[in-house]
Design a protein around this motif. Structure first.
Motif, PDB file in Angstrom:
ATOM      1  N   ALA A 225       0.778  -1.226   0.063  1.00 19.06           N
ATOM      2  CA  ALA A 225      -0.101   0.064   0.153  1.00 19.06           C
ATOM      3  C   ALA A 225       1.051   1.170  -0.180  1.00 19.06           C
ATOM      4  O   ALA A 225       2.057   1.170   0.343  1.00 19.06           O
ATOM      5  CB  ALA A 225      -1.100   0.036   1.156  1.00 19.06           C
ATOM      6  N   ARG A 230      -3.419   3.003   0.772  1.00 20.41           N
ATOM      7  CA  ARG A 230      -4.268   2.805  -0.190  1.00 20.41           C
ATOM      8  C   ARG A 230      -3.659   1.432  -0.937  1.00 20.41           C
ATOM      9  O   ARG A 230      -2.647   1.650  -1.245  1.00 20.41           O
ATOM     10  CB  ARG A 230      -4.460   3.809  -1.133  1.00 20.41           C
ATOM     11  CG  ARG A 230      -5.379   5.005  -0.947  1.00 20.41           C
ATOM     12  CD  ARG A 230      -5.448   6.031  -1.595  1.00 20.41           C
ATOM     13  NE  ARG A 230      -4.044   6.714  -1.945  1.00 20.41           N
ATOM     14  CZ  ARG A 230      -3.974   7.916  -1.529  1.00 20.41           C
ATOM     15  NH1 ARG A 230      -4.802   8.575  -0.721  1.00 20.41           N
ATOM     16  NH2 ARG A 230      -2.673   8.458  -1.552  1.00 20.41           N
ATOM     17  N   LEU A 231      -4.382   0.237  -1.125  1.00 14.85           N
ATOM     18  CA  LEU A 231      -3.784  -0.788  -1.556  1.00 14.85           C
ATOM     19  C   LEU A 231      -3.174  -0.668  -2.975  1.00 14.85           C
ATOM     20  O   LEU A 231      -4.098  -0.248  -3.905  1.00 14.85           O
ATOM     21  CB  LEU A 231      -4.860  -1.888  -1.439  1.00 14.85           C
ATOM     22  CG  LEU A 231      -4.232  -3.374  -1.555  1.00 14.85           C
ATOM     23  CD1 LEU A 231      -3.423  -3.638  -0.743  1.00 14.85           C
ATOM     24  CD2 LEU A 231      -5.454  -4.523  -1.856  1.00 14.85           C
ATOM     25  N   ALA A 261      -7.996  -3.347   3.555  1.00 16.86           N
ATOM     26  CA  ALA A 261      -7.091  -2.081   3.149  1.00 16.86           C
ATOM     27  C   ALA A 261      -7.845  -0.889   3.334  1.00 16.86           C
ATOM     28  O   ALA A 261      -7.699   0.112   3.840  1.00 16.86           O
ATOM     29  CB  ALA A 261      -6.532  -2.351   1.542  1.00 16.86           C
ATOM     30  N   ARG A 265      -6.636   0.790   6.491  1.00 17.03           N
ATOM     31  CA  ARG A 265      -5.465   1.762   5.761  1.00 17.03           C
ATOM     32  C   ARG A 265      -4.198   1.508   6.329  1.00 17.03           C
ATOM     33  O   ARG A 265      -3.440   2.282   6.898  1.00 17.03           O
ATOM     34  CB  ARG A 265      -6.064   3.072   6.173  1.00 17.03           C
ATOM     35  CG  ARG A 265      -7.310   3.545   5.417  1.00 17.03           C
ATOM     36  CD  ARG A 265      -7.191   3.688   3.925  1.00 17.03           C
ATOM     37  NE  ARG A 265      -8.225   4.417   3.190  1.00 17.03           N
ATOM     38  CZ  ARG A 265      -8.099   4.177   1.749  1.00 17.03           C
ATOM     39  NH1 ARG A 265      -7.052   4.095   1.094  1.00 17.03           N
ATOM     40  NH2 ARG A 265      -9.266   4.761   1.588  1.00 17.03           N
TER      41      ARG A 265
END
Length: 349
Positions: A225, A230-231, A261, A265
């Motif tokens: 990420a 954010r993946l 994810a 986060r």
């Protein structure tokens, strides 16, 4: 050249360092490694190594800050004391050192405690959770075992705060043949009577999670990420017989990774472990760091350690599409350490 420090990692950090060093962009880094054992194999991949003191709390933070200042460290990738270090990120920022760790303290602490993390996810539709009970007395253990076994499941248990397979045991039915077992392979199985007898030796013990045994396929999903969590990519790695792994494209597991994810986060590199039971993937745990088998996942063509470093430096990283359908294994590799004098046993420079 940017300077990177890894503190007291597992031996597989040897692979992480070499993957970052061999990055596809040709960027050069200088690596520093510390460990209480100066001959730990992870240090042999580093350009500079140092013995790490076995201290805790504020004393350990002072050691880390001093190490970063003395050596001009640009990026610190901690494994030991991640939670402690995360509490002091501002002190590292003040001396110009970035730290590749989850800065959300509440999230990080919950991931380190399985009960807290399970509770944080329950009812959100993110991922299925195994049936479990948390106990700290022998009678509580007995009640939990009875409740779970009556549902038809085999039962296992593990400390709520542990790493890897430490403390994991499967409760087997029957007493077995003690002599035959003594001559056989060491296993993770124990009987209810053996476990109950041991736990009864104290009034209370550290929390144990007693849970349904997940009987089917186990997957370790290595994820990358950006700094905001954010993946960017997720690569499922299925454990097979012995040392064999399969890198598989699974829409179900990729969707599960995206849900986790989006909910959590988690930044940089992290690892989701799930195991199937009756066709349903259920969460075992999430490791907010590079996993032990990540170097196998990188056979997919995605250099996750290097891309995570890019993300930690605030750079844009664009992982390539992973190659799936790969069957992989691993072998022991001889690694040369320092030369030494047979007479004195001391390293020779």
């Amino acid at each position: 050249m940017k300077k990177i420090w890894l503190n007291r990692w597992f031996s597989v950090a040897y692979h992480y360092v070499n993957l970052i060093r061999g990055n596809e962009d040709g960027k050069q880094f200088v690596f520093y490694g510390t460990h209480p054992n100066i001959d730990h194999v992870s240090l042999s991949a580093c350009d500079f190594k140092e013995t790490e003191p076995e201290v805790e709390g504020e004393e350990y933070i002072r050691f880390c800050l001093d190490f970063c200042k003395r050596n001009g460290i640009d990026l610190f990738i901690p494994r030991l004391h991640m939670e402690l270090i995360a509490h002091h990120l501002d002190r590292f920022e003040e001396i110009g050192t970035r730290v590749m760790v989850c800065g959300n303290i509440e999230l990080l602490e919950s991931m380190m405690n399985k009960e807290k993390f399970y509770l944080s996810l329950e009812g959100k539709g993110v991922v299925d959770i195994p049936e479990y009970r948390v106990v700290n007395t022998a009678e509580g253990f007995a009640d939990a075992y009875r409740e779970l076994s009556q549902s038809g499941s085999r039962v296992c248990f593990k400390p709520t705060e542990s790493e890897g397979g430490m403390g994991f045991r499967i409760i087997k039915e029957g007493s077995g043949d003690p002599l035959k077992e003594l001559y056989g392979w060491v296993t993770l199985e124990t009987t209810f009577d053996e476990a109950y007898r041991t736990l009864s030796s104290v009034e209370r013990f550290d929390d144990l999670m007693v849970m349904e045994m997940l009987e089917d396929e186990e997957y370790s999903i290595d994820c990358l990420a950006d700094a905001e969590g954010r993946l960017l990519t997720a690569i499922p790695r299925r454990k097979s017989e012995g040392r064999v792994y399969h890198l598989e494209q699974s829409g179900e597991l990729l969707a599960l990774s995206n849900r986790i994810a989006e909910n959590c986060r988690i930044p940089y590199a992290f690892n989701i472990q799930v195991k199937y039971n009756k066709g349903v993937p259920k969460l075992l745990e999430i490791n907010p760091r590079m996993s032990g088998g990540l170097y196998i996942t990188c056979l997919s063509g995605v250099n996750i350690p290097y891309l995570a470093v890019q993300a930690a430096f605030g750079e844009e990283c664009r992982p390539p599409e992973p190659e799936f359908g790969i069957k992989a294994s691993y072998v022991e590799q001889a690694v040369r350490l320092d030369r030494f004098s047979p007479e004195s046993g001391t390293p020779q420079l």
